[in-house]
Design a protein around this motif. Structure first.
Motif, PDB file in Angstrom:
ATOM      1  N   VAL A 153       2.751  -1.248   4.210  1.00  0.00           N
ATOM      2  CA  VAL A 153       2.923   0.096   3.668  1.00  0.00           C
ATOM      3  C   VAL A 153       4.267   0.163   2.959  1.00  0.00           C
ATOM      4  N   LEU A 154       4.244   0.681   1.736  1.00  0.00           N
ATOM      5  CA  LEU A 154       5.479   0.893   0.972  1.00  0.00           C
ATOM      6  C   LEU A 154       5.443   2.337   0.507  1.00  0.00           C
ATOM      7  N   THR A 155       6.239   3.188   1.132  1.00  0.00           N
ATOM      8  CA  THR A 155       6.101   4.622   0.936  1.00  0.00           C
ATOM      9  C   THR A 155       7.456   5.311   0.959  1.00  0.00           C
ATOM     10  N   SER A 156       7.431   6.597   0.614  1.00  0.00           N
ATOM     11  CA  SER A 156       8.640   7.426   0.692  1.00  0.00           C
ATOM     12  C   SER A 156       8.628   8.278   1.952  1.00  0.00           C
ATOM     13  N   MET A 168       2.841   8.236   9.291  1.00  0.00           N
ATOM     14  CA  MET A 168       3.249   6.914   9.773  1.00  0.00           C
ATOM     15  C   MET A 168       2.300   6.385  10.848  1.00  0.00           C
ATOM     16  N   TYR A 169       2.062   7.161  11.901  1.00  0.00           N
ATOM     17  CA  TYR A 169       1.245   6.669  13.004  1.00  0.00           C
ATOM     18  C   TYR A 169      -0.209   6.407  12.617  1.00  0.00           C
ATOM     19  N   MET A 196       0.808  -1.209   0.000  1.00  0.00           N
ATOM     20  CA  MET A 196       0.000   0.000   0.000  1.00  0.00           C
ATOM     21  C   MET A 196       0.851   1.274   0.000  1.00  0.00           C
ATOM     22  N   ASP A 197       0.609   2.123  -1.004  1.00  0.00           N
ATOM     23  CA  ASP A 197       1.197   3.457  -1.003  1.00  0.00           C
ATOM     24  C   ASP A 197       0.399   4.316  -0.023  1.00  0.00           C
ATOM     25  N   LEU A 198       0.994   5.398   0.465  1.00  0.00           N
ATOM     26  CA  LEU A 198       0.285   6.246   1.417  1.00  0.00           C
ATOM     27  C   LEU A 198      -0.391   7.443   0.769  1.00  0.00           C
ATOM     28  N   VAL A 199       0.337   8.143  -0.090  1.00  0.00           N
ATOM     29  CA  VAL A 199      -0.175   9.393  -0.655  1.00  0.00           C
ATOM     30  C   VAL A 199      -0.739   9.119  -2.042  1.00  0.00           C
ATOM     31  N   GLY A 220      -3.818   6.209   1.511  1.00  0.00           N
ATOM     32  CA  GLY A 220      -3.455   4.889   2.001  1.00  0.00           C
ATOM     33  C   GLY A 220      -3.995   4.565   3.379  1.00  0.00           C
ATOM     34  N   VAL A 221      -4.138   5.591   4.225  1.00  0.00           N
ATOM     35  CA  VAL A 221      -4.665   5.358   5.575  1.00  0.00           C
ATOM     36  C   VAL A 221      -6.122   4.911   5.504  1.00  0.00           C
ATOM     37  N   GLU A 222      -6.931   5.676   4.779  1.00  0.00           N
ATOM     38  CA  GLU A 222      -8.356   5.353   4.670  1.00  0.00           C
ATOM     39  C   GLU A 222      -8.565   4.030   3.939  1.00  0.00           C
TER      40      GLU A 222
END
Length: 225
Positions: free
Chosen positions: A92-95, A102-103, A65-68, A74-76
């Motif tokens: 999570v796989l993110t920059s 993160m939290y 999962m990407d975050l942005v 990604g959170v939702e």
């Protein structure tokens, strides 16, 4: 008969779904992971909504999962995905390494957290570990979490949400439920411009930057219904 028994004893590959809005990232990950023993990329999604849809179709064991991402971040997406399929493991796989991203995703149920600077074999190992029920955290992430728990608790102060009006509190509860501005307007029988006005005030009073952080605040303080 013996040959059939051997076939039955072969483990099924770990089904992996990629959710990332960068096409080249998805192409590269799929190409590399499909060469790994015991791993099969079953789908690629360019946004959160598509990720939910493909998860329903393919029932992956692990989701990278990407975050942005535009729309549902990604959170939702992680939260909604795990509501539907609690046994799925989200990596999570993110920059991003900042606390604001993160939290919340860890609290949403992410199983592991890796950076996109990770080597291909590290990502593959994290997928295999997740399938075995073992979490993997980037070393910087683990250090941040340890430091957070070591921090002394702040003295009790008046909670920020005491500043909210009754209507702003109503809007915050709707945000915590994941409702859009349009849905909030319909729920509370107010105009969408009024909703946007209240949401802006809520962000300012709670010291948050977006809806996800506002929702996290509401849940932490027992304000969500």
């Amino acid at each position: 008969m013996e040959a059939i028994e051997r076939m039955d004893s072969i483990e099924q590959p770990i089904k992996v779904l990629l959710v990332d809005d960068h096409e080249m990232v998805r192409i590269g990950l799929a190409a590399v992971l499909n060469t790994e023993d015991g791993i099969e990329v079953v789908g690629e999604a360019s946004n959160g909504m598509e990720g939910i849809r493909l998860a329903q179709a393919y029932r992956p064991d692990v989701v990278l999962m990407d975050l942005v991402m535009e729309g549902m971040d990604g959170v939702e997406t992680t939260r909604k995905l795990l509501e539907l399929y609690p046994d799925c493991k989200v990596i999570v796989l993110t920059s991003y390494l900042d606390d604001g991203k993160m939290y919340p995703v860890i609290e949403a149920g992410a199983f592991s957290y890796l950076l996109k600077t990770s080597r291909a074999n590290e990502i593959a190992d994290a997928i295999r570990a997740a399938a075995r029920g073992q979490s993997v955290l980037e070393s910087q992430v683990a250090a941040k979490m340890m430091n957070r728990f070591r921090q002394p608790k702040a003295e009790a102060v008046r909670p920020l949400h005491d500043q909210l009006t009754d209507r702003e509190m109503d809007v915050l509860k709707c945000v915590a439920k994941g409702l859009s501005n349009q849905e909030i307007a319909e729920e509370l029988f107010i105009g969408i411009k009024t909703v946007k006005f209240h949401v802006t005030n809520i962000f300012a009073k709670l010291g948050v930057d977006d809806r996800t952080q506002a929702a996290i605040y509401a849940h932490k303080h027992g304000l969500a219904e």
